[in-house]
Design a protein around this motif. Sequence first.
Motif, PDB file in Angstrom:
ATOM      1  N   CYS A  31       0.813  -1.213   0.000  1.00 36.35           N
ATOM      2  CA  CYS A  31       0.000   0.000   0.000  1.00 36.35           C
ATOM      3  C   CYS A  31       0.851   1.270   0.000  1.00 36.35           C
ATOM      4  N   HIS A  34       1.810   1.494  -3.749  1.00 39.44           N
ATOM      5  CA  HIS A  34       0.727   1.735  -4.707  1.00 39.44           C
ATOM      6  C   HIS A  34      -0.157   2.927  -4.343  1.00 39.44           C
ATOM      7  N   TYR A  35      -0.145   3.314  -3.082  1.00 35.38           N
ATOM      8  CA  TYR A  35      -0.907   4.481  -2.624  1.00 35.38           C
ATOM      9  C   TYR A  35       0.037   5.352  -1.792  1.00 35.38           C
ATOM     10  N   TRP A  37       0.469   8.325  -0.926  1.00 39.59           N
ATOM     11  CA  TRP A  37       0.000   9.319   0.053  1.00 39.59           C
ATOM     12  C   TRP A  37      -0.172   8.720   1.449  1.00 39.59           C
ATOM     13  N   CYS A  38      -0.224   7.392   1.513  1.00 35.81           N
ATOM     14  CA  CYS A  38      -0.359   6.724   2.813  1.00 35.81           C
ATOM     15  C   CYS A  38       0.891   6.886   3.675  1.00 35.81           C
ATOM     16  N   ILE A  73      -7.405   4.487   1.385  1.00 32.34           N
ATOM     17  CA  ILE A  73      -7.294   3.659   0.184  1.00 32.34           C
ATOM     18  C   ILE A  73      -8.625   2.979  -0.133  1.00 32.34           C
ATOM     19  N   LYS A  75     -10.070   0.013   0.001  1.00 26.09           N
ATOM     20  CA  LYS A  75      -9.625  -1.191   0.708  1.00 26.09           C
ATOM     21  C   LYS A  75      -9.918  -2.490  -0.045  1.00 26.09           C
ATOM     22  N   ALA A  78      -7.789  -2.827  -3.133  1.00 25.62           N
ATOM     23  CA  ALA A  78      -6.380  -3.043  -2.793  1.00 25.62           C
ATOM     24  C   ALA A  78      -6.136  -4.477  -2.350  1.00 25.62           C
TER      25      ALA A  78
END
Length: 202
Positions: A31, A34-35, A37-38, A73, A75, A78
Amino acid sequence: MKATYNMQVDIYDFDKTIVPFDSGTLFFVYCMVHYPWCMIILPIVAIAGLLMGLGIIRFTLFKRTCYLFLPLIPKEKAVKKFWDKYIKKVHPWFYDRKRYSIVISASPDFLLGEVAKRLDFDELICTRHNPKTGVIIGENCRGEEKVRRLYEAHKPEDLEIEDVYSDSYRHDKYIFALAKNQCYHIERGEKVPFDYEEVYSK
């Protein structure tokens, strides 16, 4: 399929047992990649990790910080994409199971629920998380908590636990103790049988 009285069952750990990795940690990294901003939560996780290392907070409290990114995200998407990528890593011997299978894991329910459907677990017991915030509900399903959760779901006299599988002598002593037939330590993806008394009397 629901367990019946005196059902013969096998118990499996999940991480580094059915798969060769820690799924919760790998999903965290997945995560972050792929994301991106997390990554905003990383300072909080780092501080919590330091406090745990110093013995100020328990592991469960540290773990509660690790999934604070979940509201940021998509969820379900993902999780599905994660298992699309990693389902092929499941050890082949797991597909050959013959008895009712109970998988007991410290990993999150929101993560293992998907793979449980794909691998057709008969039953899954794992760490409960708030589906919106990612925060752990109750205790981390680890060590003695695995046995407590098992017998929260079943009366001891209703189960005949035959074989138990795990990669961890240290953390899964308690579920290994339940095996009436055989304990298996998972080493490099292979099942290695051992005698409980020989290992834990040392």
